[in-house]
Structure formats: structure tokens, C-alpha cells
Scaffold this motif. Structure first.
Motif, PDB file in Angstrom:
ATOM      1  N   VAL A  97       0.731  -1.224  -0.028  1.00 16.09           N
ATOM      2  CA  VAL A  97       0.154  -0.207   0.009  1.00 16.09           C
ATOM      3  C   VAL A  97       1.019   1.402  -0.230  1.00 16.09           C
ATOM      4  CG1 VAL A  97      -2.001  -0.757   0.902  1.00 16.09           C
ATOM      5  CG2 VAL A  97      -0.356   0.005   2.228  1.00 16.09           C
ATOM      6  N   TYR A  98       2.019   1.401   0.775  1.00 16.31           N
ATOM      7  CA  TYR A  98       2.969   2.495   0.586  1.00 16.31           C
ATOM      8  C   TYR A  98       3.562   2.608  -0.754  1.00 16.31           C
ATOM      9  CZ  TYR A  98       6.874   5.347   2.016  1.00 16.31           C
ATOM     10  OH  TYR A  98       7.591   6.437   1.935  1.00 16.31           O
ATOM     11  N   ASN A  99       3.756   1.395  -1.514  1.00 14.52           N
ATOM     12  CA  ASN A  99       4.365   1.900  -2.724  1.00 14.52           C
ATOM     13  C   ASN A  99       3.442   2.098  -3.853  1.00 14.52           C
ATOM     14  OD1 ASN A  99       7.125   1.436  -2.185  1.00 14.52           O
ATOM     15  ND2 ASN A  99       6.669  -0.988  -2.379  1.00 14.52           N
ATOM     16  N   LYS A 100       1.978   1.855  -3.551  1.00 13.33           N
ATOM     17  CA  LYS A 100       1.029   2.112  -4.456  1.00 13.33           C
ATOM     18  C   LYS A 100       0.408   3.688  -4.063  1.00 13.33           C
ATOM     19  CE  LYS A 100       0.204  -1.700  -6.813  1.00 13.33           C
ATOM     20  NZ  LYS A 100       0.515  -2.021  -8.131  1.00 13.33           N
ATOM     21  N   GLY A 101       1.049   4.431  -3.069  1.00 18.52           N
ATOM     22  CA  GLY A 101       0.557   5.715  -2.712  1.00 18.52           C
ATOM     23  C   GLY A 101      -0.554   5.801  -1.856  1.00 18.52           C
ATOM     24  N   LEU A 102      -0.992   4.782  -1.165  1.00 13.85           N
ATOM     25  CA  LEU A 102      -2.309   4.607  -0.400  1.00 13.85           C
ATOM     26  C   LEU A 102      -1.891   5.078   0.878  1.00 13.85           C
ATOM     27  CD1 LEU A 102      -4.075   1.515  -1.467  1.00 13.85           C
ATOM     28  CD2 LEU A 102      -4.550   3.748  -2.003  1.00 13.85           C
ATOM     29  N   MET A 103      -0.825   5.674   1.258  1.00 12.59           N
ATOM     30  CA  MET A 103      -0.442   6.527   2.624  1.00 12.59           C
ATOM     31  C   MET A 103      -0.314   7.833   2.666  1.00 12.59           C
ATOM     32  SD  MET A 103      -0.500   4.049   4.892  1.00 12.59           S
ATOM     33  CE  MET A 103      -0.909   2.116   4.612  1.00 12.59           C
ATOM     34  N   LYS A 104      -0.610   8.412   1.464  1.00 14.07           N
ATOM     35  CA  LYS A 104      -0.609   9.824   1.602  1.00 14.07           C
ATOM     36  C   LYS A 104      -1.863  10.468   1.899  1.00 14.07           C
ATOM     37  CE  LYS A 104       2.981   9.806  -1.788  1.00 14.07           C
ATOM     38  NZ  LYS A 104       3.250   9.441  -3.283  1.00 14.07           N
ATOM     39  N   ASP A 105      -2.010  11.655   2.618  1.00 16.30           N
ATOM     40  CA  ASP A 105      -3.167  12.114   2.994  1.00 16.30           C
ATOM     41  C   ASP A 105      -4.480  11.278   3.369  1.00 16.30           C
ATOM     42  OD1 ASP A 105      -1.480  14.599   2.410  1.00 16.30           O
ATOM     43  OD2 ASP A 105      -1.915  14.249   0.228  1.00 16.30           O
ATOM     44  N   ASN A 106      -5.536  11.812   2.696  1.00 11.40           N
ATOM     45  CA  ASN A 106      -6.915  10.938   2.848  1.00 11.40           C
ATOM     46  C   ASN A 106      -6.848   9.590   2.505  1.00 11.40           C
ATOM     47  OD1 ASN A 106      -7.965  13.210   4.304  1.00 11.40           O
ATOM     48  ND2 ASN A 106      -8.992  14.171   2.309  1.00 11.40           N
ATOM     49  N   LYS A 107      -6.013   9.016   1.788  1.00 13.01           N
ATOM     50  CA  LYS A 107      -5.838   7.675   1.242  1.00 13.01           C
ATOM     51  C   LYS A 107      -5.310   6.981   2.509  1.00 13.01           C
ATOM     52  CE  LYS A 107      -4.854   8.847  -3.462  1.00 13.01           C
ATOM     53  NZ  LYS A 107      -3.908   8.685  -4.734  1.00 13.01           N
ATOM     54  N   LEU A 154      -7.869   4.202   3.703  1.00 11.88           N
ATOM     55  CA  LEU A 154      -7.953   3.132   2.937  1.00 11.88           C
ATOM     56  C   LEU A 154      -6.740   2.429   2.959  1.00 11.88           C
ATOM     57  CD1 LEU A 154      -9.333   1.386   0.976  1.00 11.88           C
ATOM     58  CD2 LEU A 154      -8.264   2.816  -0.969  1.00 11.88           C
ATOM     59  N   GLY A 155      -5.324   2.881   2.925  1.00 11.84           N
ATOM     60  CA  GLY A 155      -4.246   1.863   3.212  1.00 11.84           C
ATOM     61  C   GLY A 155      -4.401   1.287   4.420  1.00 11.84           C
ATOM     62  N   VAL A 156      -4.497   1.934   5.622  1.00 12.13           N
ATOM     63  CA  VAL A 156      -4.386   1.088   6.673  1.00 12.13           C
ATOM     64  C   VAL A 156      -5.600   0.122   6.741  1.00 12.13           C
ATOM     65  CG1 VAL A 156      -4.945   1.688   9.406  1.00 12.13           C
ATOM     66  CG2 VAL A 156      -3.558   2.917   8.047  1.00 12.13           C
ATOM     67  N   PHE A 157      -6.739   0.468   6.281  1.00  7.66           N
ATOM     68  CA  PHE A 157      -7.816  -0.707   5.904  1.00  7.66           C
ATOM     69  C   PHE A 157      -7.415  -2.072   5.471  1.00  7.66           C
ATOM     70  CE2 PHE A 157     -11.117  -2.602   3.790  1.00  7.66           C
ATOM     71  CZ  PHE A 157     -12.243  -2.879   4.921  1.00  7.66           C
ATOM     72  N   VAL A 158      -6.733  -1.689   4.435  1.00  4.55           N
ATOM     73  CA  VAL A 158      -6.196  -2.934   3.479  1.00  4.55           C
ATOM     74  C   VAL A 158      -5.229  -3.606   4.527  1.00  4.55           C
ATOM     75  CG1 VAL A 158      -4.547  -3.591   1.594  1.00  4.55           C
ATOM     76  CG2 VAL A 158      -6.491  -1.800   1.251  1.00  4.55           C
ATOM     77  N   ILE A 159      -4.326  -2.848   4.989  1.00  3.79           N
ATOM     78  CA  ILE A 159      -3.535  -3.995   6.015  1.00  3.79           C
ATOM     79  C   ILE A 159      -4.072  -4.383   7.182  1.00  3.79           C
ATOM     80  CG2 ILE A 159      -1.467  -3.432   7.653  1.00  3.79           C
ATOM     81  CD1 ILE A 159      -0.528  -0.958   6.164  1.00  3.79           C
ATOM     82  N   SER A 160      -5.120  -4.019   7.569  1.00  4.26           N
ATOM     83  CA  SER A 160      -5.866  -4.213   8.872  1.00  4.26           C
ATOM     84  C   SER A 160      -6.811  -5.563   8.455  1.00  4.26           C
ATOM     85  CB  SER A 160      -6.566  -3.245   9.513  1.00  4.26           C
ATOM     86  OG  SER A 160      -5.660  -1.924   9.766  1.00  4.26           O
TER      87      SER A 160
END
Length: 185
Positions: A88-98, A101-107
Motif C-alpha cells: 500500500v505504501y508503494n501504491k501511494g495509499l499512505m498519502k493524505d486521505n488515502k 484506505l491503506g490502513v484498512f487494507v493492512i488491517s
């Protein structure tokens, strides 16, 4: 066999220490979050999934043999945290409001594995203070597995969000020349 650069090995060692310290803090203070994956997430963001997974597994082993035997059983959760954190970090899902969603995927993935382990190996009762909530939900008539998953997901989401937020703050403070060194090695 490829030799691992000492700089990367140092980052992995720091990640393991962060996991163990976080786990010990949460365990000792009976916090409602685990704090056991801060180092895994940091290393996954900086070095990729392979190093993140190794960090998580080693942190679980150290915690498990020193003060929290349950950490050994939940080591597979760290595999998912390490892999999906990097993804998710490499897909840019840890930036701002995303980030939500990124934490949701990990969790979601790590919670599923953690819930299976907690429900089937331990009957939903572990060293985590969240076991009380599982007992309450079970007594309300919700199945043990669903009770464990609900609690596991809520706790994991909060835990991973705190961890990711801390790690992002740290990564933003790392000088660019050090980040470049990590990429080049």
C-alpha cells in the motif's frame, strides 16, 4: 548468497527493537492497542516487504521468548502486516486521505489471520486487554469467531493507524540522502 548491506541490517535491527518495545509497553500498561508492528511497518515502507516480514517475525520471536508467549503464535500476522504495508505504501495509499484506505487494507488481512489464531488456538482469550470485549460480545450471543474478528479488526485498525502515522512522521524527517542510500543498496 547475496550479502545484506550493514545499513539495511541496522534498519531491520531498529525495527525489531521498535516492535519489542511497543509490544512491551502495550503489554505492561494493558493498552487497548498492540503497538507490535511499528518497526515492521517502518521497515516495510523503507526497505520493502521482505525486510518488513523478517522484522515482524523476529520481533514476535523476541517478544514471545522474553515476556509475551502469545507473540509467538501471532507471528504469522506480521507476515501480512509486512507484505501489505509495503504494497500500500508503494501504491501511494499512505498519502493524505488515502491513508484511511491503506490502513484498512493492512488491517483487514492481518485481522483475519489474527482472528483465526485467537479464536481457534486460544478461544478468543489472549494477553491483550481486548479479550474482555470479546467475552462481552460472546455473552451477547455473537459467535466467538465473529466476536474475535470484530474486536481484532477494530483494535488492529486503530493500532495500525497509530503505527502508520508515527512512521510517516519519521520518514518525512529522514534526510533525502539517507533515503537515497536505502534505495541504492
Amino acid at each position: 548468497m547475496k550479502k545484506i548491506p550493514s545499513f539495511k541490517l541496522s534498519i531491520v535491527g531498529l525495527g525489531i527493537a521498535l516492535n519489542v518495545i511497543g509490544t512491551f509497553t502495550a503489554f505492561s500498561l494493558k493498552l487497548p492497542i498492540l503497538l507490535d508492528s511499528i518497526g515492521t511497518i517502518m521497515v516495510s515502507f523503507l526497505l520493502g516487504p521482505y525486510y518488513g516480514i523478517i522484522t515482524g517475525l523476529c520481533g514476535s520471536i523476541v517478544s514471545g521468548i522474553t515476556f509475551d508467549i502469545y507473540s509467538l503464535y501471532f507471528a504469522p500476522v506480521q507476515i501480512f502486516v509486512g507484505f501489505f504495508s509495503s504494497l500500500v505504501y508503494n501504491k501511494g495509499l499512505m498519502k493524505d486521505n488515502k491513508r484511511f484506505l491503506g490502513v484498512f487494507v493492512i488491517s483487514i488481512f492481518s485481522s483475519f489471520i489474527g482472528a483465526i489464531i485467537a479464536a481457534f488456538v486460544f478461544g478468543g482469550i489472549t494477553s491483550s486487554s481486548s479479550s474482555y470485549i470479546v467475552a462481552i460480545l460472546s455473552n451477547m450471543g455473537i459467535s466467538k469467531v465473529l466476536s474475535v474478528f470484530i474486536v481484532q479488526f477494530l483494535i488492529d485498525y486503530l493500532d495500525r493507524f497509530v503505527a502508520v502515522s508515527l512512521v510517516i512522521l519519521v520518514i518525512l524527517k529522514i534526510p533525502n540522502n539517507i533515503k537515497q542510500e536505502l534505495i541504492n543498496n
